[in-house]
Write an enzyme that holds these catalytic residues in place. Structure first.
Site, PDB file in Angstrom:
ATOM      1  CG  ASP A 167      -2.648   2.046  14.519  1.00 29.95           C
ATOM      2  OD1 ASP A 167      -2.878   1.326  15.503  1.00 29.95           O
ATOM      3  OD2 ASP A 167      -3.553   2.490  13.784  1.00 29.95           O
ATOM      4  CD  GLU A 173      -0.443  -4.582   9.620  1.00 25.86           C
ATOM      5  OE1 GLU A 173      -0.326  -4.359   8.389  1.00 25.86           O
ATOM      6  OE2 GLU A 173      -1.451  -4.275  10.278  1.00 25.86           O
ATOM      7  CG  ASP A 217      -3.602 -12.317   3.947  1.00 25.03           C
ATOM      8  OD1 ASP A 217      -4.628 -12.726   4.522  1.00 25.03           O
ATOM      9  OD2 ASP A 217      -3.642 -11.609   2.928  1.00 25.03           O
ATOM     10  N   GLY A 218      -3.854 -11.676   7.434  1.00 19.19           N
ATOM     11  CA  GLY A 218      -4.826 -12.054   8.445  1.00 19.19           C
ATOM     12  C   GLY A 218      -5.823 -13.084   7.951  1.00 19.19           C
ATOM     13  CG  ASP A 265      -7.215  -1.459  14.096  1.00 20.93           C
ATOM     14  OD1 ASP A 265      -7.941  -0.690  13.451  1.00 20.93           O
ATOM     15  OD2 ASP A 265      -6.184  -1.093  14.692  1.00 20.93           O
ATOM     16  CG  ASP A 313     -11.727   2.918   4.880  1.00 27.55           C
ATOM     17  OD1 ASP A 313     -12.075   2.507   5.995  1.00 27.55           O
ATOM     18  OD2 ASP A 313     -11.729   4.117   4.566  1.00 27.55           O
ATOM     19  CD  GLN A 325      -1.030  -0.714   3.647  1.00 23.41           C
ATOM     20  OE1 GLN A 325      -2.256  -0.665   3.582  1.00 23.41           O
ATOM     21  NE2 GLN A 325      -0.404  -1.260   4.674  1.00 23.41           N
TER      22      GLN A 325
END
Length: 315
Positions: A115, A138, A169-170, A187, A190, A60
């Site tokens: 975060d 995460e 990867d979750g 968490d 989007d 990302q």
């Protein structure tokens, strides 16, 4: 991806900086959050004091800047994830709603949360001996590394001894795990890029499979609030209710999220549990020492919706 020395990041000149979300307006530089999918026809802006970091990670676009009024800001794919000014509202509500609704939340799984703000909040319950282990999965370790530098109050417990940090990867982790958790907190960012699959029926089924079947609770950010695409939000609740028998929608007030609100979906298959009322409660003195946003009153009030929204989402 190049090997980056996080501790010695050179300053970035605003004059020469180029990013689709950053523009110059009347001799000042501004960040504008825009999304034709999530909130068409509107934008959220913050004045920039300094660009701290920018990179295209494996997964990302990551932008971190110091704003003039909201402190340091973490942006993923052009969408604000958190600001130092108001991050505690979201982090506290998404964490303490399920934790305070569970009789014994010993094993907790966090999907996403790079975060590390949710980890910070969970450690508060490690100290009162209710949470015994925290697993965080995460996908992008760059977010964690950058948060430890630029958001140190959020990421201060990323290496806590009770935290098992997994870079993966979750979705993949949930498919493969045989563990059962008392509380699962999603968490995610989007539903764009790597987070898109977290908003589908199959994901709710994977959550259920990794959950303690009798008392377990899941919570996730719903991407939308009642003032944006409420039809999408209603569809997301329908998906959750195909898997879980007890599903509620809660809202958190935050100025840095578009429309000033963010929705949370909390769910369990314990039909006797009233998720709108905390099962465990702290004294007022302890609440003041632990929290800035959450309280037993805020817990219940977060589920109260205006009539028109309640009719669409819950009737």
């Amino acid at each position: 991806m190049p090997n980056i020395d996080i501790e010695n990041i050179p300053p970035i000149s605003l004059e020469g900086f180029s990013h689709k979300s950053v523009s110059k307006q009347c001799d000042k530089y501004w960040f504008f959050e825009k999304s034709q999918e999530s909130f068409p026809g509107q934008s959220f802006g913050l004045e920039i004091d300094q660009i701290l970091f920018h990179i295209e990670s494996q997964y990302q676009d990551i932008l971190i800047f110091k704003s003039t009024n909201f402190g340091n800001v973490l942006v993923l794919n052009g969408i604000v994830q958190c600001t130092e000014k108001d991050e505690f509202a979201y982090q506290e509500l998404i964490t303490h709603l399920p934790i305070m609704s569970h009789p014994s939340p010993k094993k907790v799984l966090v999907i996403g949360g790079g975060d590390c703000g949710v980890i910070r909040e969970l450690v508060k319950h490690v100290k009162d001996e209710s949470v015994e282990s925290i697993t965080m999965v995460e996908i992008d370790d760059m977010v964690i590394k950058l948060s430890t530098k630029f958001l140190p109050e959020m990421a201060k417990y990323h290496n806590h001894p009770k935290v098992n940090l997994i870079i993966d990867d979750g979705f993949k982790f949930l498919k493969e795990t045989t563990e059962k958790f008392d509380v699962i907190i999603t968490d995610s960012s989007d539903p764009e890029g790597p987070a898109e699959e977290f908003f589908q029926v199959n994901y709710f089924k994977l959550l259920l499979n990794a959950l303690d079947a009798e008392k377990g609770i899941v919570i996730m950010q719903s991407s939308e609030n009642i003032w944006l695409n409420i039809e999408y939000l209603r569809d997301l609740l329908v998906k959750a209710r195909t898997v879980f028998t007890n599903v509620k929608y809660s809202q958190c007030y935050m100025p840095s999220y578009t429309s000033g609100q963010l929705g949370l979906i909390i769910a369990t298959n314990d039909t006797e549990k009233d998720l709108t009322k905390p099962l465990r409660q702290f004294s007022v003195e302890k609440e003041v020492s632990l929290f800035k946003y959450y309280s037993k009153e805020v817990h219940s009030a977060s589920f109260v919706l205006p009539i028109w929204a309640n009719q669409l989402l819950n009737k």
